[in-house]
Design a protein around this motif. Structure first.
Motif, mmCIF file in Angstrom:
data_model
loop_
_atom_site.group_PDB
_atom_site.id
_atom_site.type_symbol
_atom_site.label_atom_id
_atom_site.label_comp_id
_atom_site.label_asym_id
_atom_site.label_seq_id
_atom_site.Cartn_x
_atom_site.Cartn_y
_atom_site.Cartn_z
ATOM 1 N N TYR A 1 0.851 -1.185 0.000
ATOM 2 C CA TYR A 1 0.000 0.000 0.000
ATOM 3 C C TYR A 1 0.889 1.238 0.000
ATOM 4 O O TYR A 1 1.940 1.257 0.648
ATOM 5 C CB TYR A 1 -0.899 0.013 1.240
ATOM 6 N N ASP B 1 -0.122 -3.164 -6.577
ATOM 7 C CA ASP B 1 -0.144 -2.414 -5.321
ATOM 8 C C ASP B 1 -1.259 -1.379 -5.368
ATOM 9 O O ASP B 1 -1.605 -0.858 -6.440
ATOM 10 C CB ASP B 1 1.189 -1.692 -5.087
ATOM 11 N N ARG C 1 -4.647 1.831 -8.510
ATOM 12 C CA ARG C 1 -3.887 0.573 -8.520
ATOM 13 C C ARG C 1 -2.739 0.712 -9.504
ATOM 14 O O ARG C 1 -2.906 1.284 -10.590
ATOM 15 C CB ARG C 1 -4.786 -0.581 -8.958
ATOM 16 N N TRP D 1 -3.701 1.770 6.215
ATOM 17 C CA TRP D 1 -4.620 1.801 5.076
ATOM 18 C C TRP D 1 -6.064 1.619 5.551
ATOM 19 O O TRP D 1 -6.958 2.387 5.198
ATOM 20 C CB TRP D 1 -4.224 0.705 4.088
ATOM 21 N N GLU E 1 -0.731 -1.931 6.126
ATOM 22 C CA GLU E 1 -2.097 -2.407 5.946
ATOM 23 C C GLU E 1 -3.019 -1.847 7.029
ATOM 24 O O GLU E 1 -4.150 -1.442 6.744
ATOM 25 C CB GLU E 1 -2.144 -3.938 5.942
#
Length: 151
Positions: free
Chosen positions: A3, A46, A65, A143, A140
């Motif tokens: 991310y 990613d 993306r 995110w 993560e």
């Protein structure tokens, strides 16, 4: 999959621009640390938070993306481009870019002020004073915490 957060100035390129274009190169990164991340670590698939900076409403505006991994930023070779760098040559490129595709806009802008108030983001460079990096990794958990603030 990793991310990322990519900063952009919406007067030049916004999440709406990406939505209209569907896919775009992420050119013009002229910071060596950010360049190294684009060149060496950002990978196909990613996910990217698109962050509007240097504007009235600063914050996360959408998701993209990565659809093409690192390749030389050819704008560095264009004397008419604001990203021109005479020290970068096709044989020895200094700058790199990736291609991103639009995934979605956030339901609402997630302001920097909100992110600064979130304890779970306290280690994130974005919320620290003096952070100017235009490409940065996002864990993560960071995110998920950021996108939980959409509603």
């Amino acid at each position: 999959m990793a991310y990322w957060l990519f900063k952009t100035e919406p007067d030049s390129f916004s999440i709406d621009t990406l939505k209209a274009q569907k896919v775009s190169c992420w050119e013009g990164v002229r910071n060596y640390q950010a360049r190294n991340l684009l060149r060496d670590e950002v990978k196909l698939g990613d996910l990217v938070l698109i962050y509007h900076s240097s504007c009235k409403n600063v914050g996360v505006a959408g998701v993209a993306r990565v659809v093409k991994e690192s390749y030389p930023d050819y704008f560095a070779h264009d004397a008419d481009s604001p990203y021109f760098d005479p020290k970068s040559t096709p044989d020895k490129p200094r700058w790199f870019m990736v291609d991103v595709e639009f995934v979605r806009k956030t339901h609402r802008l997630i302001p920097l002020s909100v992110m600064k108030s979130m304890p779970e983001l306290s280690a994130m460079p974005l919320v620290k004073k003096g952070s100017r990096l235009s490409v940065m990794p996002v864990s993560e958990s960071e995110w998920m915490a950021i996108l939980d603030k959409e509603s």
